[in-house]
Design a protein around this motif. Structure first.
Motif, PDB file in Angstrom:
ATOM      1  N   ALA A   2       1.025  -1.237   0.260  1.00 38.65           N
ATOM      2  CA  ALA A   2       0.346  -0.091  -0.129  1.00 38.65           C
ATOM      3  C   ALA A   2       0.556   0.900   0.279  1.00 38.65           C
ATOM      4  O   ALA A   2       2.052   1.385   0.554  1.00 38.65           O
ATOM      5  CB  ALA A   2      -0.799  -0.007   1.434  1.00 38.65           C
ATOM      6  N   VAL A   3       0.190   2.279  -0.409  1.00 41.13           N
ATOM      7  CA  VAL A   3       0.791   3.577  -0.684  1.00 41.13           C
ATOM      8  C   VAL A   3      -0.071   5.194   0.043  1.00 41.13           C
ATOM      9  O   VAL A   3      -1.381   4.396  -0.526  1.00 41.13           O
ATOM     10  CB  VAL A   3       1.758   3.948  -1.629  1.00 41.13           C
ATOM     11  CG1 VAL A   3       2.105   5.293  -2.415  1.00 41.13           C
ATOM     12  CG2 VAL A   3       2.640   3.155  -2.534  1.00 41.13           C
ATOM     13  N   GLU A  76       3.893   6.558   2.758  1.00 46.99           N
ATOM     14  CA  GLU A  76       3.019   7.925   3.231  1.00 46.99           C
ATOM     15  C   GLU A  76       3.336   9.089   2.740  1.00 46.99           C
ATOM     16  O   GLU A  76       4.161   9.237   2.356  1.00 46.99           O
ATOM     17  CB  GLU A  76       2.818   8.085   4.965  1.00 46.99           C
ATOM     18  CG  GLU A  76       1.338   8.964   5.222  1.00 46.99           C
ATOM     19  CD  GLU A  76       1.763   9.142   6.155  1.00 46.99           C
ATOM     20  OE1 GLU A  76       0.670   8.898   7.126  1.00 46.99           O
ATOM     21  OE2 GLU A  76       2.972   9.965   7.300  1.00 46.99           O
ATOM     22  N   LEU A  77       2.320   9.572   2.239  1.00 48.62           N
ATOM     23  CA  LEU A  77       2.336  10.598   1.029  1.00 48.62           C
ATOM     24  C   LEU A  77       2.127  12.017   1.950  1.00 48.62           C
ATOM     25  O   LEU A  77       0.541  11.134   2.200  1.00 48.62           O
ATOM     26  CB  LEU A  77       1.993  11.096  -0.213  1.00 48.62           C
ATOM     27  CG  LEU A  77       1.637  12.341  -0.980  1.00 48.62           C
ATOM     28  CD1 LEU A  77       3.601  12.222  -0.761  1.00 48.62           C
ATOM     29  CD2 LEU A  77       1.018  11.725  -3.035  1.00 48.62           C
ATOM     30  N   ASP A  78       2.813  12.585   2.405  1.00 50.68           N
ATOM     31  CA  ASP A  78       2.242  14.467   3.276  1.00 50.68           C
ATOM     32  C   ASP A  78       2.152  14.988   2.823  1.00 50.68           C
ATOM     33  O   ASP A  78       3.460  15.179   1.935  1.00 50.68           O
ATOM     34  CB  ASP A  78       3.275  13.931   4.722  1.00 50.68           C
ATOM     35  CG  ASP A  78       2.394  15.289   6.053  1.00 50.68           C
ATOM     36  OD1 ASP A  78       0.859  15.081   5.694  1.00 50.68           O
ATOM     37  OD2 ASP A  78       3.361  14.791   6.621  1.00 50.68           O
ATOM     38  N   PHE A  79       1.796  16.306   2.919  1.00 48.26           N
ATOM     39  CA  PHE A  79       2.299  17.944   2.607  1.00 48.26           C
ATOM     40  C   PHE A  79       2.424  18.466   3.635  1.00 48.26           C
ATOM     41  O   PHE A  79       1.233  18.683   5.147  1.00 48.26           O
ATOM     42  CB  PHE A  79       0.794  17.996   1.827  1.00 48.26           C
ATOM     43  CG  PHE A  79       1.379  19.532   1.726  1.00 48.26           C
ATOM     44  CD1 PHE A  79       1.447  19.666   0.066  1.00 48.26           C
ATOM     45  CD2 PHE A  79       0.741  20.807   1.984  1.00 48.26           C
ATOM     46  CE1 PHE A  79       1.676  21.004  -0.322  1.00 48.26           C
ATOM     47  CE2 PHE A  79       0.144  22.066   0.980  1.00 48.26           C
ATOM     48  CZ  PHE A  79       1.386  21.937  -0.068  1.00 48.26           C
ATOM     49  N   VAL A  80       3.227  18.861   3.760  1.00 48.98           N
ATOM     50  CA  VAL A  80       4.144  20.336   5.251  1.00 48.98           C
ATOM     51  C   VAL A  80       4.511  21.457   4.875  1.00 48.98           C
ATOM     52  O   VAL A  80       4.961  21.152   3.865  1.00 48.98           O
ATOM     53  CB  VAL A  80       5.514  18.642   6.148  1.00 48.98           C
ATOM     54  CG1 VAL A  80       4.457  17.630   5.929  1.00 48.98           C
ATOM     55  CG2 VAL A  80       6.008  18.836   4.821  1.00 48.98           C
ATOM     56  N   ARG A  81       4.076  22.112   6.003  1.00 49.96           N
ATOM     57  CA  ARG A  81       4.907  23.699   5.331  1.00 49.96           C
ATOM     58  C   ARG A  81       5.631  23.495   7.152  1.00 49.96           C
ATOM     59  O   ARG A  81       5.335  22.751   7.968  1.00 49.96           O
ATOM     60  CB  ARG A  81       3.879  24.113   6.047  1.00 49.96           C
ATOM     61  CG  ARG A  81       2.246  24.791   4.640  1.00 49.96           C
ATOM     62  CD  ARG A  81       1.679  25.362   5.047  1.00 49.96           C
ATOM     63  NE  ARG A  81       0.665  25.274   3.866  1.00 49.96           N
ATOM     64  CZ  ARG A  81      -0.782  25.235   3.945  1.00 49.96           C
ATOM     65  NH1 ARG A  81      -1.392  24.777   5.219  1.00 49.96           N
ATOM     66  NH2 ARG A  81      -1.089  25.363   3.295  1.00 49.96           N
ATOM     67  N   LYS A  89       5.923  15.435   0.986  1.00 46.30           N
ATOM     68  CA  LYS A  89       7.161  14.728   1.379  1.00 46.30           C
ATOM     69  C   LYS A  89       6.980  13.135   1.708  1.00 46.30           C
ATOM     70  O   LYS A  89       5.658  12.826   2.404  1.00 46.30           O
ATOM     71  CB  LYS A  89       6.812  15.297   3.680  1.00 46.30           C
ATOM     72  CG  LYS A  89       8.500  14.626   4.143  1.00 46.30           C
ATOM     73  CD  LYS A  89       7.991  15.096   5.185  1.00 46.30           C
ATOM     74  CE  LYS A  89       9.332  14.364   6.340  1.00 46.30           C
ATOM     75  NZ  LYS A  89       9.555  14.445   7.356  1.00 46.30           N
ATOM     76  N   PHE A  90       7.744  12.339   1.592  1.00 47.06           N
ATOM     77  CA  PHE A  90       7.599  11.261   1.145  1.00 47.06           C
ATOM     78  C   PHE A  90       8.001  10.378   2.667  1.00 47.06           C
ATOM     79  O   PHE A  90       9.295  10.373   3.122  1.00 47.06           O
ATOM     80  CB  PHE A  90       8.739  10.657   0.095  1.00 47.06           C
ATOM     81  CG  PHE A  90       7.897  10.729  -1.290  1.00 47.06           C
ATOM     82  CD1 PHE A  90       6.843  10.415  -1.782  1.00 47.06           C
ATOM     83  CD2 PHE A  90       7.867  11.953  -1.958  1.00 47.06           C
ATOM     84  CE1 PHE A  90       6.729  10.649  -2.945  1.00 47.06           C
ATOM     85  CE2 PHE A  90       7.809  12.335  -2.728  1.00 47.06           C
ATOM     86  CZ  PHE A  90       6.764  11.524  -3.548  1.00 47.06           C
ATOM     87  N   ASN A  91       7.502   9.817   3.629  1.00 47.26           N
ATOM     88  CA  ASN A  91       7.732   8.609   4.583  1.00 47.26           C
ATOM     89  C   ASN A  91       7.445   7.359   3.776  1.00 47.26           C
ATOM     90  O   ASN A  91       6.714   6.499   4.282  1.00 47.26           O
ATOM     91  CB  ASN A  91       6.256   9.523   5.699  1.00 47.26           C
ATOM     92  CG  ASN A  91       6.593  10.617   5.892  1.00 47.26           C
ATOM     93  OD1 ASN A  91       7.384  11.460   6.443  1.00 47.26           O
ATOM     94  ND2 ASN A  91       5.581  11.132   6.322  1.00 47.26           N
TER      95      ASN A  91
END
Length: 107
Positions: A2-3, A76-81, A89-91
């Motif tokens: 899974a992604v 996990e694909l995240d969006f960070v500030r 951001k790729f975890n």
């Protein structure tokens, strides 16, 4: 296998797809490049290719080509500030090393 995508990343993708006026989700993969060997690819997807592996979370489809999946399985694909910067951001639990410039990684 899974992604996944976080709620913050899904909100950002949904907003961008809405502004574009088209798209079914985001396509994630890897390409060979950089000092460590692999780099992430990320682009908005207008359609689902027959070979795509599709994951869905928070109403957003994450499309992955089968060749990239072994390298990013569990990511996990995240969006960070962070301060004035923002971005995806790729975890990735498979990452074993990352180059000094942060552009590429090794599994």
């Amino acid at each position: 296998m899974a992604v996944t995508i976080t709620e913050a990343a899904a909100r950002h993708v949904a907003k961008c797809l809405s502004r574009r006026g088209k798209g079914v989700g985001v396509r994630v993969g890897v390409k060979t490049t950089g000092c460590s060997g692999l780099a992430y690819k990320l682009e908005y997807a207008d359609d689902v290719a027959p070979e795509d592996v599709v994951f869905e979370a928070h109403g957003i489809k994450v499309l992955v080509d089968p060749k990239s999946l072994p390298y990013i399985d569990g990511t996990e694909l995240d969006f960070v500030r962070e301060g004035l910067n923002e971005g995806f951001k790729f975890n990735n639990p498979n990452e074993r090393d990352r180059c000094g410039c942060g552009e590429s990684f090794r599994v």
